[in-house]
Design a protein around this motif. Sequence first.
Motif, PDB file in Angstrom:
ATOM      1  N   ARG A  35     -54.187-116.324 102.227  1.00 38.03           N
ATOM      2  CA  ARG A  35     -55.386-115.362 102.403  1.00 38.03           C
ATOM      3  C   ARG A  35     -55.753-114.890 103.420  1.00 38.03           C
ATOM      4  O   ARG A  35     -56.746-113.639 103.821  1.00 38.03           O
ATOM      5  CB  ARG A  35     -55.788-115.399 101.259  1.00 38.03           C
ATOM      6  CG  ARG A  35     -55.468-115.173 100.008  1.00 38.03           C
ATOM      7  CD  ARG A  35     -56.099-115.610  98.784  1.00 38.03           C
ATOM      8  NE  ARG A  35     -55.907-115.462  97.005  1.00 38.03           N
ATOM      9  CZ  ARG A  35     -56.593-115.804  96.427  1.00 38.03           C
ATOM     10  NH1 ARG A  35     -57.579-115.419  96.554  1.00 38.03           N
ATOM     11  NH2 ARG A  35     -55.599-115.520  94.950  1.00 38.03           N
ATOM     12  N   ILE A  36     -56.675-115.851 104.368  1.00 39.03           N
ATOM     13  CA  ILE A  36     -57.606-115.569 105.329  1.00 39.03           C
ATOM     14  C   ILE A  36     -56.419-115.186 106.675  1.00 39.03           C
ATOM     15  O   ILE A  36     -57.467-114.232 106.803  1.00 39.03           O
ATOM     16  CB  ILE A  36     -57.737-117.302 106.236  1.00 39.03           C
ATOM     17  CG1 ILE A  36     -58.280-117.504 105.039  1.00 39.03           C
ATOM     18  CG2 ILE A  36     -58.667-117.174 107.466  1.00 39.03           C
ATOM     19  CD1 ILE A  36     -59.357-118.739 104.759  1.00 39.03           C
ATOM     20  N   ARG A  37     -55.313-115.359 106.289  1.00 36.68           N
ATOM     21  CA  ARG A  37     -54.406-114.602 107.954  1.00 36.68           C
ATOM     22  C   ARG A  37     -53.962-113.410 107.676  1.00 36.68           C
ATOM     23  O   ARG A  37     -54.187-112.959 108.639  1.00 36.68           O
ATOM     24  CB  ARG A  37     -53.077-115.499 107.315  1.00 36.68           C
ATOM     25  CG  ARG A  37     -53.113-117.002 108.691  1.00 36.68           C
ATOM     26  CD  ARG A  37     -51.640-117.500 108.469  1.00 36.68           C
ATOM     27  NE  ARG A  37     -51.566-118.837 108.718  1.00 36.68           N
ATOM     28  CZ  ARG A  37     -51.155-119.832 107.986  1.00 36.68           C
ATOM     29  NH1 ARG A  37     -50.388-118.777 106.722  1.00 36.68           N
ATOM     30  NH2 ARG A  37     -51.016-120.959 107.702  1.00 36.68           N
ATOM     31  N   ALA A  38     -53.925-112.920 106.394  1.00 38.54           N
ATOM     32  CA  ALA A  38     -54.335-111.607 106.281  1.00 38.54           C
ATOM     33  C   ALA A  38     -54.913-110.880 106.744  1.00 38.54           C
ATOM     34  O   ALA A  38     -54.871-109.681 106.932  1.00 38.54           O
ATOM     35  CB  ALA A  38     -53.780-111.598 104.325  1.00 38.54           C
ATOM     36  N   VAL A  39     -56.135-111.033 106.071  1.00 37.81           N
ATOM     37  CA  VAL A  39     -57.586-110.396 106.530  1.00 37.81           C
ATOM     38  C   VAL A  39     -57.578-110.790 108.330  1.00 37.81           C
ATOM     39  O   VAL A  39     -57.562-109.418 108.405  1.00 37.81           O
ATOM     40  CB  VAL A  39     -58.441-110.963 105.976  1.00 37.81           C
ATOM     41  CG1 VAL A  39     -59.816-110.898 106.124  1.00 37.81           C
ATOM     42  CG2 VAL A  39     -58.126-110.968 103.941  1.00 37.81           C
ATOM     43  N   PHE A  98     -55.379-117.613 117.003  1.00 34.26           N
ATOM     44  CA  PHE A  98     -56.221-117.720 116.127  1.00 34.26           C
ATOM     45  C   PHE A  98     -55.446-118.334 114.932  1.00 34.26           C
ATOM     46  O   PHE A  98     -54.305-118.023 114.367  1.00 34.26           O
ATOM     47  CB  PHE A  98     -56.935-117.056 115.096  1.00 34.26           C
ATOM     48  CG  PHE A  98     -57.673-116.673 113.866  1.00 34.26           C
ATOM     49  CD1 PHE A  98     -58.870-117.363 113.952  1.00 34.26           C
ATOM     50  CD2 PHE A  98     -56.762-117.010 112.943  1.00 34.26           C
ATOM     51  CE1 PHE A  98     -59.297-117.436 113.064  1.00 34.26           C
ATOM     52  CE2 PHE A  98     -57.487-117.274 111.397  1.00 34.26           C
ATOM     53  CZ  PHE A  98     -58.737-117.675 111.574  1.00 34.26           C
ATOM     54  N   SER A  99     -55.130-119.678 114.353  1.00 36.50           N
ATOM     55  CA  SER A  99     -54.805-120.343 113.524  1.00 36.50           C
ATOM     56  C   SER A  99     -55.476-120.669 111.893  1.00 36.50           C
ATOM     57  O   SER A  99     -56.724-121.138 111.982  1.00 36.50           O
ATOM     58  CB  SER A  99     -53.590-120.987 114.138  1.00 36.50           C
ATOM     59  OG  SER A  99     -54.929-122.552 114.814  1.00 36.50           O
ATOM     60  N   VAL A 100     -54.690-121.251 111.360  1.00 35.39           N
ATOM     61  CA  VAL A 100     -55.292-121.772 109.789  1.00 35.39           C
ATOM     62  C   VAL A 100     -54.033-122.768 109.470  1.00 35.39           C
ATOM     63  O   VAL A 100     -53.052-122.588 109.376  1.00 35.39           O
ATOM     64  CB  VAL A 100     -55.716-120.501 109.566  1.00 35.39           C
ATOM     65  CG1 VAL A 100     -55.904-120.727 107.758  1.00 35.39           C
ATOM     66  CG2 VAL A 100     -55.729-119.094 109.494  1.00 35.39           C
ATOM     67  N   VAL A 128     -58.664-125.373 107.708  1.00 38.59           N
ATOM     68  CA  VAL A 128     -59.400-125.383 109.602  1.00 38.59           C
ATOM     69  C   VAL A 128     -58.501-123.671 110.378  1.00 38.59           C
ATOM     70  O   VAL A 128     -57.455-124.444 110.301  1.00 38.59           O
ATOM     71  CB  VAL A 128     -58.432-127.043 110.274  1.00 38.59           C
ATOM     72  CG1 VAL A 128     -59.075-126.858 111.510  1.00 38.59           C
ATOM     73  CG2 VAL A 128     -58.888-127.815 109.661  1.00 38.59           C
ATOM     74  N   CYS A 129     -59.614-123.895 110.608  1.00 40.53           N
ATOM     75  CA  CYS A 129     -59.279-122.725 111.404  1.00 40.53           C
ATOM     76  C   CYS A 129     -59.787-122.578 113.096  1.00 40.53           C
ATOM     77  O   CYS A 129     -60.624-123.706 113.433  1.00 40.53           O
ATOM     78  CB  CYS A 129     -60.085-121.485 110.836  1.00 40.53           C
ATOM     79  SG  CYS A 129     -60.159-120.068 109.588  1.00 40.53           S
ATOM     80  N   ARG A 130     -58.472-122.172 114.042  1.00 37.99           N
ATOM     81  CA  ARG A 130     -58.515-122.048 115.850  1.00 37.99           C
ATOM     82  C   ARG A 130     -59.033-121.452 115.581  1.00 37.99           C
ATOM     83  O   ARG A 130     -58.368-120.349 115.981  1.00 37.99           O
ATOM     84  CB  ARG A 130     -57.695-123.683 115.753  1.00 37.99           C
ATOM     85  CG  ARG A 130     -57.608-124.905 115.269  1.00 37.99           C
ATOM     86  CD  ARG A 130     -58.434-125.975 115.620  1.00 37.99           C
ATOM     87  NE  ARG A 130     -58.137-126.748 115.245  1.00 37.99           N
ATOM     88  CZ  ARG A 130     -58.427-127.789 115.538  1.00 37.99           C
ATOM     89  NH1 ARG A 130     -59.844-127.990 116.284  1.00 37.99           N
ATOM     90  NH2 ARG A 130     -57.529-129.370 115.086  1.00 37.99           N
ATOM     91  N   TYR A 131     -59.271-120.886 117.448  1.00 36.69           N
ATOM     92  CA  TYR A 131     -59.671-119.970 117.542  1.00 36.69           C
ATOM     93  C   TYR A 131     -59.319-120.239 118.934  1.00 36.69           C
ATOM     94  O   TYR A 131     -60.208-121.573 119.892  1.00 36.69           O
ATOM     95  CB  TYR A 131     -61.228-119.099 118.417  1.00 36.69           C
ATOM     96  CG  TYR A 131     -60.953-118.283 119.134  1.00 36.69           C
ATOM     97  CD1 TYR A 131     -60.478-116.685 118.879  1.00 36.69           C
ATOM     98  CD2 TYR A 131     -61.847-117.739 120.389  1.00 36.69           C
ATOM     99  CE1 TYR A 131     -60.984-115.631 119.702  1.00 36.69           C
ATOM    100  CE2 TYR A 131     -61.844-117.045 120.812  1.00 36.69           C
ATOM    101  CZ  TYR A 131     -61.030-115.876 120.937  1.00 36.69           C
ATOM    102  OH  TYR A 131     -61.499-114.737 121.928  1.00 36.69           O
TER     103      TYR A 131
END
Length: 311
Positions: free
Chosen positions: A248-252, A262-264, A272-275
């Motif tokens: 869901r986060i990737r889709a948004v 950006f990765s999840v 964990v999300c990375r930038y």
Amino acid sequence: MQKPSSGLWPGVARQNGGAVIVGNLTGQPRVTSASPDQTRWQAQLELWFENRADKTCLVRRRHVGPLAVQRPFYPERDGTTHVYLLHPPGGVVGGDQLEISCHLSQNARALLTTPGAAKFYRSPLRTCDMRTNIDVAAGAICEYFPQETILFDGCNASIETLIDLAPDAVYMGWDVTSFGRPAADERFTSGAVRQCTKILRAGRPIWFERLHIESGSTLIDSKFGLAEKPILGTMIYAGPMVEDLAERIRAVVNATADHGVFSVSQLEQTLVCRYLGASAAEAKSLFARAWDVLRRVALGKPAVTPRIWST
């Protein structure tokens, strides 16, 4: 903005990497020499939050030196308090020691942020230390979203964050680090930084990460490291897990135009999300979208942006 409970706001003048304290603050550890190997701030801030009649109140605060808070804000219907952590000098130099401790009692809900970036100035002779400790009791929710940390070329920084969660407590937080000052074409080519983040649940570690970069490190330029990108961001969520939360986060996030990497990653007890990219503003914008998804799916409410972010 509330003033400290004792004394006056201290005036500060930076000279040659050091500081001269102009004012006074009762009980404040201080050194008045302008020599960069002697001058230092020793600052502490401790906050206690309690849930009272479905509203989270800041019931107690203790501070030493130039760390303080504004009055709490209540922009959310469920009584979540928004608190701004203040460091009036604005920057950290060699020898400075800053420590922030926050305690959330049962069912308390608090969002902590800062009005501006934390700046670690060039300090070849002494280490700058910043430590954050957050205790979250049963049923409580803590969100910790500071503005970015800017590491000036030649700084010597040690940054530690420890989160201690009860079995059903929830934590969301991010850190966005700028290696050098991209807007000034300054790269991080000298100095050292040590970052450590540790999250415990019921006394057992569920997340531990350590970063150590020194002058000449291959992590700055190598493709397996920062790949010459100046901005590194990490967002961590520890709370109720939904099977497709990462998707869901990737889709948004990926529905927008091109942006930095950006990765999840959804693990057993953390997400964990990375930038990795060139813009701290972009990193915070992407993390804010992820935050909104996390809130809606896991907590049943939308993200409410702190007003200070718009000023």
